[in-house]
Design a protein around this motif. Sequence first.
Motif, PDB file in Angstrom:
ATOM      1  N   GLU A  22     -67.502  -5.455  30.586  1.00  0.00           N
ATOM      2  CA  GLU A  22     -68.778  -5.971  31.111  1.00  0.00           C
ATOM      3  C   GLU A  22     -68.557  -6.975  32.246  1.00  0.00           C
ATOM      4  O   GLU A  22     -69.087  -6.791  33.348  1.00  0.00           O
ATOM      5  CB  GLU A  22     -69.613  -6.558  29.966  1.00  0.00           C
ATOM      6  CG  GLU A  22     -71.094  -6.655  30.295  1.00  0.00           C
ATOM      7  CD  GLU A  22     -71.525  -7.964  30.891  1.00  0.00           C
ATOM      8  OE1 GLU A  22     -72.676  -8.065  31.319  1.00  0.00           O
ATOM      9  OE2 GLU A  22     -70.716  -8.910  30.944  1.00  0.00           O
ATOM     10  N   HIS A  45     -72.685 -10.334  24.631  1.00  0.00           N
ATOM     11  CA  HIS A  45     -73.017  -9.094  25.348  1.00  0.00           C
ATOM     12  C   HIS A  45     -71.791  -8.422  25.959  1.00  0.00           C
ATOM     13  O   HIS A  45     -71.915  -7.440  26.664  1.00  0.00           O
ATOM     14  CB  HIS A  45     -74.078  -9.360  26.415  1.00  0.00           C
ATOM     15  CG  HIS A  45     -73.671 -10.362  27.444  1.00  0.00           C
ATOM     16  ND1 HIS A  45     -73.949 -11.698  27.321  1.00  0.00           N
ATOM     17  CD2 HIS A  45     -72.985 -10.228  28.604  1.00  0.00           C
ATOM     18  CE1 HIS A  45     -73.468 -12.335  28.373  1.00  0.00           C
ATOM     19  NE2 HIS A  45     -72.869 -11.482  29.161  1.00  0.00           N
ATOM     20  N   GLU A  46     -70.595  -8.964  25.696  1.00  0.00           N
ATOM     21  CA  GLU A  46     -69.376  -8.358  26.263  1.00  0.00           C
ATOM     22  C   GLU A  46     -68.537  -7.832  25.108  1.00  0.00           C
ATOM     23  O   GLU A  46     -67.620  -8.493  24.663  1.00  0.00           O
ATOM     24  CB  GLU A  46     -68.587  -9.423  27.043  1.00  0.00           C
ATOM     25  CG  GLU A  46     -69.411 -10.117  28.118  1.00  0.00           C
ATOM     26  CD  GLU A  46     -68.630 -11.182  28.873  1.00  0.00           C
ATOM     27  OE1 GLU A  46     -67.483 -11.510  28.503  1.00  0.00           O
ATOM     28  OE2 GLU A  46     -69.188 -11.701  29.864  1.00  0.00           O
ATOM     29  N   CYS A  91     -69.195 -15.379  27.615  1.00  0.00           N
ATOM     30  CA  CYS A  91     -69.529 -15.300  29.035  1.00  0.00           C
ATOM     31  C   CYS A  91     -70.011 -16.654  29.529  1.00  0.00           C
ATOM     32  O   CYS A  91     -70.522 -17.465  28.746  1.00  0.00           O
ATOM     33  CB  CYS A  91     -70.646 -14.272  29.191  1.00  0.00           C
ATOM     34  SG  CYS A  91     -71.279 -14.085  30.856  1.00  0.00           S
TER      35      CYS A  91
END
Length: 352
Positions: free
Chosen positions: A156, A70-71, A37
């Motif tokens: 996400e 986090h994805e 990200c």
Amino acid sequence: MKALRWHAQKDIRVDEVEEATAKPGCVKLKVHWCGICGTDLHEYEGGPVFIPTDKPHPLTGETAPVTLGHEFAGEILEIGEGVEGWNVGDRVVVEPLMFNPKSRAGRVGLYNLCDDMGLYGLSGMGGGFSEYACVPVDMLHRMPENVSYEQGALVEPAAVAFHAVRRSRFKPGDNVAVFGAGPIGLLTIESLKAAGANKIYAIELSEERCARAEKLGATVLNPAKVDNIVDLIVEETDGGVDVAFEVTGVAPVLQQAIDSTKMHGEAIVISVWTKPAPIQPNALLLKERSMTGVFAYCNVFPAVLNLMAQGYFKVDDFVTDKVALNDVVEKGFHALLNEKDQVKILVSAHNA
Ligand SMILES: [Zn+2]
């Protein structure tokens, strides 16, 4: 197991850490794919921004080094104590947002606006740039059968874009402008397509990103080639677009986004800003426009997964490379920072 951890600014390493196990209320996931990200890049180059360093994070009690990522999407390998409704082998996407359910925002269901907000993969607990992850079941979403793990890793960032469209006053048939065609800009274009937009203008300097926006069906305007982009949009749309989305974080672009909208139009601010961005408020009042900020996402993962099952958010439209976890620093982070044609790079310890 191997995991990519943030130690300090410009210092991220693939470390050997203790293998994740399924704690009570959690599952152990085999991480299939995890996307890099823009936030990860900011933490690497200019961080810490969200990563706790001096004080432990209020929700996790952890400080750096923390595992990043986090994805991500994966497969359940083990079920923790007290977990019901999930089985080994279930294919899941992780909604990484952490919040305090007792906070004001948590109590009214606006969990993305919690003051103690954190992210799995930035604030502690573990992360997706890892072989395995222990994830609380509250964060899991089941993947439709025809959605791949690669697509799962796009949910996400797609949720950020889709939430922005849902929070806006956009209506089917509206004309829109998206300023910036990086990953979130491109996913905003796709969200607007899914939502029934008429004309979608994409304003972007990079040729490669222009080509991607065009492929998604946007009308591309490159400021390096077209003078007075705002005048052109206002002219072509007989007064301006209904909604403009600002996704560059570049101060003068915020004013352009406002100016490109029609009377009673709306400018949506998606970018996270590191400095103040001056605007001329008369641009709002003389046309009775509004400006709205949006942050992360709230209750949209299932809708994004359903759209993926219908054929939206195709992997090839957004993913430019897939790399092994061992190569994530060079071929992932450095590639994204140095190669302009990169959009989204996915990472895996098992599949790449
Ligand atoms: Zn992200």
